[in-house]
Design a protein around this motif. Structure first.
Motif, mmCIF file in Angstrom:
data_model
loop_
_atom_site.group_PDB
_atom_site.id
_atom_site.type_symbol
_atom_site.label_atom_id
_atom_site.label_comp_id
_atom_site.label_asym_id
_atom_site.label_seq_id
_atom_site.Cartn_x
_atom_site.Cartn_y
_atom_site.Cartn_z
ATOM 1 N N PHE A 135 1.003 -1.183 -0.183
ATOM 2 C CA PHE A 135 0.043 0.047 0.049
ATOM 3 C C PHE A 135 0.822 1.199 0.023
ATOM 4 C CE2 PHE A 135 -1.813 -3.613 2.099
ATOM 5 C CZ PHE A 135 -3.155 -3.582 1.513
ATOM 6 N N TRP A 136 0.788 1.798 -0.984
ATOM 7 C CA TRP A 136 1.749 3.255 -1.242
ATOM 8 C C TRP A 136 1.047 4.418 -0.868
ATOM 9 C CZ3 TRP A 136 5.935 2.736 -5.404
ATOM 10 C CH2 TRP A 136 6.237 1.209 -5.587
ATOM 11 N N ASP A 137 1.725 5.356 -0.304
ATOM 12 C CA ASP A 137 1.207 6.800 -0.082
ATOM 13 C C ASP A 137 2.213 7.732 -0.647
ATOM 14 O OD1 ASP A 137 0.056 9.008 0.772
ATOM 15 O OD2 ASP A 137 0.808 8.884 2.894
ATOM 16 N N PHE A 158 13.101 3.655 -8.576
ATOM 17 C CA PHE A 158 13.786 3.200 -7.257
ATOM 18 C C PHE A 158 13.077 2.318 -6.397
ATOM 19 C CE2 PHE A 158 14.933 4.204 -2.907
ATOM 20 C CZ PHE A 158 16.039 4.019 -2.676
ATOM 21 N N TYR A 159 11.721 2.805 -6.306
ATOM 22 C CA TYR A 159 10.853 2.046 -5.335
ATOM 23 C C TYR A 159 10.550 0.651 -5.749
ATOM 24 C CZ TYR A 159 10.666 6.430 -3.192
ATOM 25 O OH TYR A 159 11.017 7.560 -2.359
ATOM 26 N N LEU A 160 10.503 0.470 -6.979
ATOM 27 C CA LEU A 160 10.379 -0.979 -7.666
ATOM 28 C C LEU A 160 11.327 -1.908 -7.430
ATOM 29 C CD1 LEU A 160 8.375 0.119 -11.086
ATOM 30 C CD2 LEU A 160 7.322 -0.690 -8.879
ATOM 31 N N GLU A 186 14.280 -6.136 -4.271
ATOM 32 C CA GLU A 186 15.376 -6.556 -3.166
ATOM 33 C C GLU A 186 15.004 -7.245 -2.000
ATOM 34 O OE1 GLU A 186 17.869 -2.943 -2.707
ATOM 35 O OE2 GLU A 186 18.420 -2.966 -4.684
ATOM 36 N N PHE A 187 13.550 -6.837 -1.748
ATOM 37 C CA PHE A 187 13.173 -7.405 -0.340
ATOM 38 C C PHE A 187 12.741 -9.076 -0.846
ATOM 39 C CE2 PHE A 187 11.544 -3.198 0.952
ATOM 40 C CZ PHE A 187 12.507 -3.000 1.811
ATOM 41 N N GLU A 188 12.699 -9.373 -1.713
ATOM 42 C CA GLU A 188 12.389 -10.777 -2.451
ATOM 43 C C GLU A 188 11.116 -11.258 -1.785
ATOM 44 O OE1 GLU A 188 16.144 -13.088 -1.764
ATOM 45 O OE2 GLU A 188 17.059 -11.769 -3.481
ATOM 46 N N TYR A 189 10.109 -10.699 -1.706
ATOM 47 C CA TYR A 189 8.775 -11.096 -1.337
ATOM 48 C C TYR A 189 7.968 -11.633 -2.647
ATOM 49 C CZ TYR A 189 9.290 -8.294 2.822
ATOM 50 O OH TYR A 189 9.788 -7.875 4.185
ATOM 51 N N VAL A 190 7.153 -12.499 -2.529
ATOM 52 C CA VAL A 190 6.103 -12.969 -3.610
ATOM 53 C C VAL A 190 4.900 -11.748 -3.359
ATOM 54 C CG1 VAL A 190 4.685 -14.527 -4.399
ATOM 55 C CG2 VAL A 190 6.823 -15.193 -3.361
ATOM 56 N N VAL A 237 4.332 0.935 -13.045
ATOM 57 C CA VAL A 237 4.379 0.003 -12.038
ATOM 58 C C VAL A 237 3.720 -1.264 -12.804
ATOM 59 C CG1 VAL A 237 3.326 -0.867 -9.855
ATOM 60 C CG2 VAL A 237 4.175 1.288 -10.009
ATOM 61 N N GLN A 238 2.754 -0.997 -13.633
ATOM 62 C CA GLN A 238 2.298 -2.329 -14.527
ATOM 63 C C GLN A 238 3.445 -2.628 -15.315
ATOM 64 O OE1 GLN A 238 -1.433 -0.286 -15.991
ATOM 65 N NE2 GLN A 238 -2.608 -1.808 -14.737
ATOM 66 N N ASP A 239 3.942 -1.769 -16.196
ATOM 67 C CA ASP A 239 5.081 -2.234 -17.068
ATOM 68 C C ASP A 239 6.108 -2.916 -16.405
ATOM 69 O OD1 ASP A 239 3.529 -0.676 -18.999
ATOM 70 O OD2 ASP A 239 4.981 0.920 -19.130
ATOM 71 N N ALA A 240 6.359 -2.754 -14.998
ATOM 72 C CA ALA A 240 7.289 -3.502 -14.226
ATOM 73 C C ALA A 240 6.750 -4.804 -14.061
ATOM 74 C CB ALA A 240 7.749 -2.789 -13.196
ATOM 75 N N GLY A 241 5.748 -5.237 -14.432
ATOM 76 C CA GLY A 241 5.019 -6.510 -14.341
ATOM 77 C C GLY A 241 4.213 -6.777 -13.091
ATOM 78 N N PHE A 242 4.027 -5.854 -12.348
ATOM 79 C CA PHE A 242 3.128 -5.894 -10.844
ATOM 80 C C PHE A 242 1.697 -5.636 -11.328
ATOM 81 C CE2 PHE A 242 7.435 -4.527 -9.528
ATOM 82 C CZ PHE A 242 7.304 -5.507 -8.487
#
Length: 171
Positions: A36-38, A72-74, A79-83, A110-115
């Motif tokens: 959840f991003w603010d 940077f945030y993506l 790097e956190f390596e979560y699913v 964000v969508q273009d990055a695959g999320f």
């Protein structure tokens, strides 16, 4: 811990502490992580990382930074390596970024990055949003180490003080 005067979530945060809902919460690799991003004021960015487990919202990490690009945030997420499951962005994520040559919105990036992206609609009244958080907080658990700064933010989110009238404003 003593509540901050005028804090919106003082009662809920006190209850969370009394029930021991701020403790070590381990990441479960069998379950997806929702973020959840603010997109805050003055270029600040805050991201909560949550796993839903048996009716509980388990916040396993809070990340905050400023002065960085969305890429940077993506990169930080990877790097956190979560699913990951869905990335929840605020209502203004669909606005085209005029500073970019490609005129892409944050949602598109964000969508273009695959999320997978979900945009949370704007709540018409701030009081309704605050009440919604109050209602959900008793179901929330927080990792004591990785969400410490975010918990402090929840503790300190408060009404504005009016020096002239000697009381808190409605915002």
């Amino acid at each position: 811990e003593q509540a901050i005067d005028g804090a919106y979530y003082a009662r809920q945060m006190t209850g969370i502490r009394k029930k021991g809902q701020i403790r070590r919460i381990a990441y479960d690799p069998r379950l997806p992580v929702f973020t959840f991003w603010d997109l805050g004021r003055n270029d600040a960015m805050a991201i909560w990382f949550m796993q839903y487990v048996h009716g509980e919202y388990r916040f396993i990490r809070y990340y905050e930074n400023s002065g960085e690009s969305i890429q940077f945030y993506l990169k930080q997420l990877r790097e956190f390596e979560y699913v990951y499951s869905a990335i929840y962005l605020p209502h203004d994520a669909e606005i085209t970024d005029l500073s970019r040559a490609d005129n892409k919105s944050r949602k598109q990036i964000v969508q273009d990055a695959g999320f997978e992206v979900k945009v949370v609609p704007r709540v018409p009244a701030k009081g309704e949003a605050i009440q919604a958080v109050r209602d959900i907080l008793p179901l929330c658990w927080f990792d004591e180490e990785n969400t410490d700064q975010g918990v402090k933010c929840l503790d300190h989110y408060r009404k504005e003080w009016d020096d002239k009238r000697g009381n808190f404003k409605d915002r």
